[in-house]
Design a protein around this motif. Sequence first.
Motif, short mmCIF file in Angstrom:
data_model
loop_
_atom_site.label_atom_id
_atom_site.label_comp_id
_atom_site.label_asym_id
_atom_site.label_seq_id
_atom_site.Cartn_x
_atom_site.Cartn_y
_atom_site.Cartn_z
N LEU A 58 0.83 -1.21 0.00
CA LEU A 58 0.00 0.00 0.00
C LEU A 58 0.86 1.25 0.00
O LEU A 58 0.61 2.20 -0.75
N VAL A 59 1.89 1.27 0.84
CA VAL A 59 2.76 2.44 0.91
C VAL A 59 3.51 2.61 -0.40
O VAL A 59 3.63 3.73 -0.93
N ARG A 60 4.02 1.52 -0.94
CA ARG A 60 4.74 1.59 -2.21
C ARG A 60 3.85 2.19 -3.31
O ARG A 60 4.30 3.02 -4.11
N GLU A 61 2.59 1.78 -3.33
CA GLU A 61 1.69 2.29 -4.36
C GLU A 61 1.38 3.77 -4.15
O GLU A 61 1.27 4.52 -5.11
N ARG A 62 1.25 4.19 -2.90
CA ARG A 62 0.93 5.59 -2.63
C ARG A 62 2.08 6.52 -3.00
O ARG A 62 1.83 7.66 -3.41
N ILE A 63 3.31 6.08 -2.84
CA ILE A 63 4.44 6.98 -3.07
C ILE A 63 5.00 6.87 -4.48
O ILE A 63 5.81 7.69 -4.89
N ARG A 64 4.55 5.89 -5.24
CA ARG A 64 5.14 5.62 -6.55
C ARG A 64 4.99 6.79 -7.52
O ARG A 64 5.90 7.09 -8.30
N GLY A 65 3.87 7.50 -7.47
CA GLY A 65 3.57 8.48 -8.50
C GLY A 65 3.86 9.92 -8.16
O GLY A 65 3.43 10.82 -8.89
N VAL A 66 4.61 10.19 -7.07
CA VAL A 66 4.85 11.58 -6.68
C VAL A 66 6.10 12.13 -7.35
O VAL A 66 6.97 11.38 -7.81
N ASP A 67 6.18 13.45 -7.40
CA ASP A 67 7.36 14.11 -7.95
C ASP A 67 8.51 14.14 -6.95
O ASP A 67 9.67 13.93 -7.30
N VAL A 68 8.16 14.42 -5.68
CA VAL A 68 9.16 14.53 -4.62
C VAL A 68 8.79 13.56 -3.51
O VAL A 68 7.66 13.55 -3.03
N LEU A 69 9.76 12.75 -3.12
CA LEU A 69 9.56 11.75 -2.08
C LEU A 69 10.49 12.04 -0.91
O LEU A 69 11.70 12.17 -1.09
N VAL A 70 9.91 12.15 0.28
CA VAL A 70 10.69 12.20 1.52
C VAL A 70 10.51 10.86 2.21
O VAL A 70 9.39 10.50 2.60
N ILE A 71 11.59 10.10 2.32
CA ILE A 71 11.53 8.76 2.87
C ILE A 71 12.66 8.61 3.89
O ILE A 71 13.74 9.15 3.70
N GLU A 72 12.41 7.89 4.96
CA GLU A 72 13.46 7.78 5.96
C GLU A 72 14.50 6.73 5.56
O GLU A 72 14.21 5.76 4.86
N SER A 73 15.72 6.99 6.01
CA SER A 73 16.82 6.03 5.94
C SER A 73 17.51 6.12 7.29
O SER A 73 18.53 6.76 7.45
N ASN A 74 16.90 5.48 8.27
CA ASN A 74 17.15 5.82 9.68
C ASN A 74 18.47 5.33 10.24
O ASN A 74 19.17 6.07 10.92
N TYR A 75 18.85 4.08 9.94
CA TYR A 75 20.01 3.55 10.65
C TYR A 75 20.80 2.58 9.77
O TYR A 75 20.30 1.99 8.81
N ASP A 76 22.08 2.45 10.14
CA ASP A 76 22.94 1.41 9.59
C ASP A 76 22.94 0.25 10.58
O ASP A 76 23.24 0.44 11.75
N PRO A 77 22.61 -0.98 10.16
CA PRO A 77 22.49 -2.09 11.11
C PRO A 77 23.76 -2.34 11.93
O PRO A 77 23.68 -2.60 13.14
N ASP A 78 24.92 -2.23 11.32
CA ASP A 78 26.16 -2.47 12.06
C ASP A 78 26.39 -1.39 13.12
O ASP A 78 26.80 -1.69 14.25
N MET A 79 26.12 -0.14 12.75
CA MET A 79 26.29 0.94 13.73
C MET A 79 25.30 0.80 14.87
O MET A 79 25.63 1.08 16.03
N LEU A 80 24.09 0.38 14.56
CA LEU A 80 23.09 0.17 15.62
C LEU A 80 23.53 -0.95 16.56
O LEU A 80 23.44 -0.82 17.78
N ASP A 81 24.02 -2.04 16.00
CA ASP A 81 24.46 -3.15 16.83
C ASP A 81 25.62 -2.75 17.75
O ASP A 81 25.72 -3.24 18.88
N ARG A 82 26.49 -1.87 17.26
CA ARG A 82 27.66 -1.49 18.04
C ARG A 82 27.37 -0.39 19.07
O ARG A 82 28.20 -0.12 19.92
N ASP A 83 26.21 0.22 18.96
CA ASP A 83 25.89 1.34 19.85
C ASP A 83 25.71 0.84 21.29
O ASP A 83 24.93 -0.08 21.55
N HIS A 84 26.44 1.44 22.22
CA HIS A 84 26.40 0.99 23.62
C HIS A 84 25.39 1.76 24.46
O HIS A 84 25.12 1.37 25.60
#
Length: 268
Positions: free
Chosen positions: A156-182
Amino acid sequence: MKAGVTFHILGSSSSGNCGLLATPNCRVLIDLGFPARRLNDLLHPLGLRLGDIDAVFLTHEHSDHTCGLAALARHPGIQVFANRETAREVQTHLRFRPAWQFFETGTTFAFRDIEVSSFSIPHDASDPVGFVFSIASAAAPHRLAWCTDLGYVPELVRERIRGVDVLVIESNYDPDMLDRDHRRPWSLKQRIKSRHGHLSNDATHELLRSTEDAKWRRVYLAHLSRECNDVALVRETFSSLGKNGHRYAIEVVDPVEAGLVACAFDAL
């Protein structure tokens, strides 16, 4: 600001999220995750203050998206659009009642010259949503999708965002950096990684790579974790998309360096 349709990301990180969409007939904020003084500092280069805003659209109740609502006590004319579950959660932390305008998740409605479509997203909030904002113009329609704070991307989300001109989408974390975070306990790491948490760099990359027939002209990678991600790493991760025939520009929203990220739709 000049006439036309412009969009600015005033800030996007776990410390605060807010976007400004300006059209010939209104100025609206997408989330309000900064206190009034900070928000006015961010609006000042545009010649604006909070009192110049016509409406706020809320994605969900978490404080990094709503903490600035307390300032609306001095601006009762600013309308606040939210679904009822989000409004109920937010209201418990406020000493006044904003000018709530309720919508049902999944519906489309109008505010002045903007058509607003809401859609459900998977996140650990009461009823979180993403938005597609459509603005009619003489030349061509302009469409913006704001989609952050989600643990995975349903069809559903993929379909809603497919046709827009400008997309703001999160890219929140790197898995390795998250795992190493103390500093983050194991339980919080599991929440972030869950299907109601946040999107990793790899998950967002796969979304962009695999979405067919996307109409995007510009993609903003937003809501980066300050501690568990890195701007240079994100740029490197997504650089390959430009080599595979994708025709949209990608910009990374730095979570540390303050400054406006701007887009003039008429210049796309």
